[in-house]
Structures are given as C-alpha cells and as structure tokens.
Design a protein around this motif. Sequence first.
Motif, mmCIF file in Angstrom:
data_model
loop_
_atom_site.group_PDB
_atom_site.id
_atom_site.type_symbol
_atom_site.label_atom_id
_atom_site.label_comp_id
_atom_site.label_asym_id
_atom_site.label_seq_id
_atom_site.Cartn_x
_atom_site.Cartn_y
_atom_site.Cartn_z
ATOM 1 N N GLY A 100 0.808 -1.216 0.000
ATOM 2 C CA GLY A 100 0.000 0.000 0.000
ATOM 3 C C GLY A 100 0.832 1.252 0.000
ATOM 4 N N GLU A 113 -9.048 8.533 -6.765
ATOM 5 C CA GLU A 113 -10.171 8.692 -5.839
ATOM 6 C C GLU A 113 -11.492 8.853 -6.584
ATOM 7 O OE1 GLU A 113 -9.074 12.040 -3.531
ATOM 8 O OE2 GLU A 113 -7.583 10.976 -2.325
ATOM 9 N N ASN A 116 -12.505 5.483 -8.017
ATOM 10 C CA ASN A 116 -12.534 4.369 -7.054
ATOM 11 C C ASN A 116 -11.604 3.224 -7.473
ATOM 12 O OD1 ASN A 116 -14.464 5.577 -5.328
ATOM 13 N ND2 ASN A 116 -16.108 4.982 -6.728
ATOM 14 N N ASP A 118 -7.817 1.055 -7.224
ATOM 15 C CA ASP A 118 -6.815 0.617 -6.256
ATOM 16 C C ASP A 118 -5.447 0.932 -6.840
ATOM 17 O OD1 ASP A 118 -5.173 -0.564 -4.450
ATOM 18 O OD2 ASP A 118 -5.985 -2.589 -4.645
ATOM 19 N N THR A 121 -2.989 -1.713 -8.072
ATOM 20 C CA THR A 121 -3.226 -2.480 -9.303
ATOM 21 C C THR A 121 -2.822 -1.723 -10.556
ATOM 22 O OG1 THR A 121 -5.489 -1.649 -9.527
ATOM 23 C CG2 THR A 121 -5.165 -3.630 -8.178
#
Length: 399
Positions: A100, A113, A116, A118, A121
């Motif tokens: 992370g 953001e 949405n 990740d 990835t």
Amino acid sequence: MAIEIKAPQFPESVADGTIAAWLKQPGEACTRDELLAEVETDKVTLEILAPADGVIVEIIKGEDDTVLSEELIARFEAGAAAAPAVEEAPEAVPAAAAAGDVKVSPAARKMIEENNLDAATITATGKGGLITKEDVMAAVKAPAAAPAAKPAPAPAKVAVDVASGDRVEKRVPMTRMRARIAERLLEASQGTAMLTTFNEVDMGPVMELRNKYKDLFEKKNNGTRLGFMSFFVKAATEALKRFPAVNASIDGKDIVYHGYQDVGIAVSTEKGLVVPVLRDTDYMGLADIESGIRDFGLRARDGKLGIEEMTGGTFTITNGGVFGSLMSTPIINPPQAAILGMHKIQERAMVVDGQVVVRPMMYLALSYDHRLIDGKDSVQFLVAIKELLEDPARILLEL
C-alpha cells in the motif's frame, strides 16, 4: 557540494503551504531542473526543481507537512551519484504496491479517488515507480479495451451490495485550495453587506457583430477567436471608470479608490475556482483580452498559474452561463466591492417597438458591498453595461 532545498517564497497573501508530494526520495539520482516536489498553497500548486545534477541527501519536511515561505525542506548533494540501492528500485515497486506504499502524483491521486481505483493495481511508468496521471487514464480505459481477467466476481459483489442495502460513503480530506475557497466564501458572506441587483441584456447586437467579423478577427490575430467575454470585460471596464466606487475597496476604515481597472476572470478547474487577473484592461484590445483569457484557461487546467497572477484585482467577472446557469447571485471576491455574473443566453419573447419578437437574452447579476456602493450606483452601473453591450459600437467609441 551541499545545497539547501527550501520552500518557494510565498507572497504576503499566502501564509504557508503543504508538501503535496515528494517525487524523488533520498538516494535517487536527479538531473538539473527535474521535478523534486510539489507544494500546495491556498491558490496554486508550486513545483520545486532540482538545482543541479545530484541526489537528495535528506528530506526534512515530509508529505502533508506544513511549510512556511523559504523554509528548509530538504538537503541536496550536487554532483553526487545515486545510492546503490536505487538500482533495485524497479524490482521493489511491486512489493511496495502490495504493502500500500505506492508513490502517486497529486493529479493521479485525484483521478484514483474519483474513479474508485486501487493504486496497487495500476502499472507505474514514472521515474522511481511513480504513478502518473497517464497511468491512471490507461487503467480507467483498460476494462473497455480488454475484458477483465475475472469478470464474474464483480457482478456478484454488486448483487450482494444491492441486496443487503449497503450505502457506500467515501471520506477524503479537503485540499488546501478547497478549504481556502470555503473560508473566503464565508468571509465574503459574513464580512460584507452583500446585495445583488439584476438586469437583462439583449445579446443580439454582440452576436451579430461577432458572426460578421469572427473569421476576419481570427485571421488577423493569429488564430485568436472572438468570444463574448472580451465584450463584457470592455463594457465592465468602461462602467468602472464611470462609477469609481464599484472599482474601490475597503481597507480598515479607509476607502481605496483604484485609478486602474484590473479585472479578474473566474476559471473553473478540477481543484476549484481560481480567479486570474487581467491587468490594465482599459489599455487592452479585444484580441488581447481573448488571448489572455484563453491562456489563463489552458494554464489553469494544467496547474501552471502563478500566485502573482491571482492576486490583486479590482473587479471580477464570472460566467455561470457556460454550465447552463440561467440566474444566480455571485459572491464577492474580497477585498473587492463587486462581482458581475453572466448567465446562459436564451431566446425569449420580448416587446420591441410595440411588437413581440424573439430575442437572445441574458440575465446579468451584480453582487456588491452595500457598505461602499449605494443602490443607485449599483443599478446605474449594471444599466451602463447593458447599454454598452446592446450598442457595442459605444465600447469602441467610449460613449
């Protein structure tokens, strides 16, 4: 040679800034003028560049730390070679992503953001494993270009969420710029005696003049297009000369009357509304105004506007019509005394010389500080703009 890396020198109107991102870490090789960090202020995001070829030795102010003007934020070693550990950086990126701890540029973070996504990835192509805006755009387009490796789980998850009635919420910290915009809006509404007066203008004469000369205008002025905003800026400038109180400001118990017209143009960006200023509009032609506004728009989109370009200003024009607004009450941009709101051009039935005709009409709104500007002056100021726009030859003749 050791060099101190300091925060930019902020103008008096900006108290401090926040380290938005470090794009280089200690030990990473840097070339002269390469982007090291970004500092976000109330108005703009400023870039800090490498002073020479070398490496960052120490970062003193980390991301999200508040920094003052010219405060020491890092130490740099000119001519130094990159640390050996940097050689293994490309292999370390996937591990960091799994934990992370992914390096993301501010523009890319905002897009992640909004969509949405990740970050772990997303394939990073920036230096040192940095995820750039282009990487995020590629990730957004990827599902449409090729089917996902495991399409089945996604619909199943959605079905579960809908059946259980889950209502998703997302909490993100407010940016410094958005927070400052909120503060200034409250200051304007609570610290001024703000009132708004309305009128309407027949845009037919300006539209006819524009349609007649736009091709010739563009050809003569090296591709600069003739828009409506330049007519409003010139009309407002002439009206400001006639009504000095509208061009004034309050400083404590003094009224400051400005002997020049610096008109701010509200520009919408992804981070919020900014108001770059056209200086000495009384001496600018229509082409100069259109060129200046276009330049502001392009640089605002890319985050390249300087703080000095958004300070000062004696009057502001905002155009909600580009978003379809028919009528609104704009909020004053302190310490200015007034702001002009433009709106959508809409055909309406009007009575002209006893006949009902369809005319392209626009509502105008002038919000003003009643402590400084009387109702009579505000109405006459708006009427002056209306008359100048309905007979645009008067703008050129200054009548």
